[in-house]
Design an enzyme around this catalytic site. Structure first.
Site, mmCIF file in Angstrom:
data_model
loop_
_atom_site.group_PDB
_atom_site.id
_atom_site.type_symbol
_atom_site.label_atom_id
_atom_site.label_comp_id
_atom_site.label_asym_id
_atom_site.label_seq_id
_atom_site.Cartn_x
_atom_site.Cartn_y
_atom_site.Cartn_z
ATOM 1 N N LEU A 199 0.827 -1.194 0.000
ATOM 2 C CA LEU A 199 0.000 0.000 0.000
ATOM 3 C C LEU A 199 0.869 1.255 0.000
ATOM 4 O O LEU A 199 0.481 2.286 -0.575
ATOM 5 C CB LEU A 199 -0.929 0.009 1.203
ATOM 6 C CG LEU A 199 -1.933 1.160 1.203
ATOM 7 C CD1 LEU A 199 -2.884 1.056 0.018
ATOM 8 C CD2 LEU A 199 -2.694 1.230 2.505
ATOM 9 N N TYR A 200 2.044 1.196 0.628
ATOM 10 C CA TYR A 200 2.944 2.354 0.605
ATOM 11 C C TYR A 200 3.277 2.734 -0.836
ATOM 12 O O TYR A 200 3.124 3.894 -1.236
ATOM 13 C CB TYR A 200 4.225 2.043 1.371
ATOM 14 C CG TYR A 200 5.310 3.083 1.178
ATOM 15 C CD1 TYR A 200 5.138 4.378 1.641
ATOM 16 C CD2 TYR A 200 6.489 2.757 0.512
ATOM 17 C CE1 TYR A 200 6.123 5.342 1.444
ATOM 18 C CE2 TYR A 200 7.478 3.711 0.325
ATOM 19 C CZ TYR A 200 7.291 4.998 0.788
ATOM 20 O OH TYR A 200 8.261 5.946 0.596
ATOM 21 N N SER A 201 3.724 1.763 -1.618
ATOM 22 C CA SER A 201 4.074 2.067 -3.006
ATOM 23 C C SER A 201 2.837 2.431 -3.819
ATOM 24 O O SER A 201 2.905 3.279 -4.719
ATOM 25 C CB SER A 201 4.826 0.897 -3.642
ATOM 26 O OG SER A 201 4.122 -0.321 -3.506
#
Length: 335
Positions: free
Chosen positions: A151-153
């Site tokens: 989810l960060y990327s």
């Protein structure tokens, strides 16, 4: 220049803000000073920045939709550098909502501020992890990066798309940078070099994932700042050769572009640890572990475009960079 730097008390934001102040720019630094990691480290960085007469600090959460417009209205920055974000690939598995608030809602507030008070240039941070499990090394900005695996990327991919939409609709010149494994003095305690150093000096084992087989494009923070500063003075123009039938993912018919910021070379993780052992004068006890979810085996930046556009020339070896980190760590913590 009057430059708004978000995340100014963070690792990269601090180094960038200090460089800009030293060259004579005025900096409005925005940081929430949250407790994701040791807030005393952030406070120490901030104290250094506040020692410069050209620095003004605003303590505010980027996701605060009510108060963010006032920051732009009051400061009317000529340039904006968005480095504030909820960082960390692994933490995104535990607290996904934090990433949406900080990285998506927060970035929307930046874009709306730029829409109301257009700067000469918006520079923003993306990440090398946007390439996901892309098998072609080195990673090129001209290759599609459409399959993020955390989810960060994914939140950073959203930033890239959002910035493009605002560049297209409102003509806001925007440059996004995909950072590759940044390290150096004043780094974050959740980063590998910091954790390894702390554990080795305490006589504790270090945890090495992927059975030690990983490779990374370790990039010293001063080289990152060189690229950011060079970009500020070079806002993108629309690419006159952009072809909608064969779209280049790195450029656009709008004033928008994506660039890699990395050393441009792969280093073995175990070599990185060996250099740290040499600089500390101690051997590490290593606990090898399997690859973690969201990790990739290797990263390497293709910096050809960055070199061409910005005259970017990263030059810091891991021997020099790790040595500077160790010197800073020993001085800061008195060990």
């Amino acid at each position: 220049m009057a430059i708004l730097v978000t995340g100014s008390a963070g690792f990269i934001g601090f180094h960038l803000s200090r460089r800009l102040l030293e060259r004579g720019d005025e900096v409005v630094g925005l940081d929430s000073m949250n407790a994701y990691y040791d807030p005393t480290l952030k406070a120490a960085r901030l104290a250094i920045l506040q020692g410069h007469k050209g620095y003004r600090h605003v303590q505010l959460d980027l996701a605060d939709r009510e108060r963010m417009p006032a920051v732009f209205a009051e400061t009317k920055p000529t340039h904006v550098v968005n480095l504030a974000a909820q960082a960390g690939v692994r933490y995104s598995l535990e607290s996904p909502e934090t990433y949406v608030d900080a990285n998506v809602v927060g970035f929307l507030n930046i874009l709306e501020g730029c829409r109301a008070h257009p700067p000469q240039h918006l520079v923003f941070a993306s990440t090398s992890s946007i390439y996901g499990n892309h098998a072609n090394l080195p990673f090129s900005v001209h290759d599609a990066a459409t399959h993020p695996i955390t989810l960060y990327s994914a939140s950073k991919a959203a930033n890239e798309a959002m910035a493009h939409a605002y560049a297209h609709l409102f003509g806001i010149p925007a440059t996004g940078f995909r950072f590759f494994t940044v390290y150096g003095p004043w780094g974050r305690p959740d980063m590998a070099l910091f954790k390894f150093t702390d554990a080795i000096l305490k006589g504790q084992p270090i945890e090495v994932y992927g059975q030690g087989q990983m490779q990374r494009d370790f990039t010293y923070v001063d080289d990152i700042v060189d690229g950011l500063v060079a970009a500020l003075d070079r806002p993108p123009a629309p690419n006159p050769d952009w072809d909608a039938a064969n779209p280049d993912p790195a450029t656009s018919a709008a004033p928008w572009r994506m660039l890699n910021l990395g050393a441009g070379r792969r280093e073995e993780l175990m070599r990185y640890i060996e250099v740290l052992e040499e600089k500390l004068g101690r051997k590490a006890e290593i606990r090898f572990l399997p690859m973690q979810a969201g990790d990739v085996t290797a990263t390497e930046a293709d910096t050809a475009e960055t070199r061409a556009v910005l005259d970017y020339a990263p030059s810091t070896s891991i021997e020099t960079g790790v040595g500077r980190f160790v010197d800073w760590y020993r001085e800061y913590y008195g060990v």
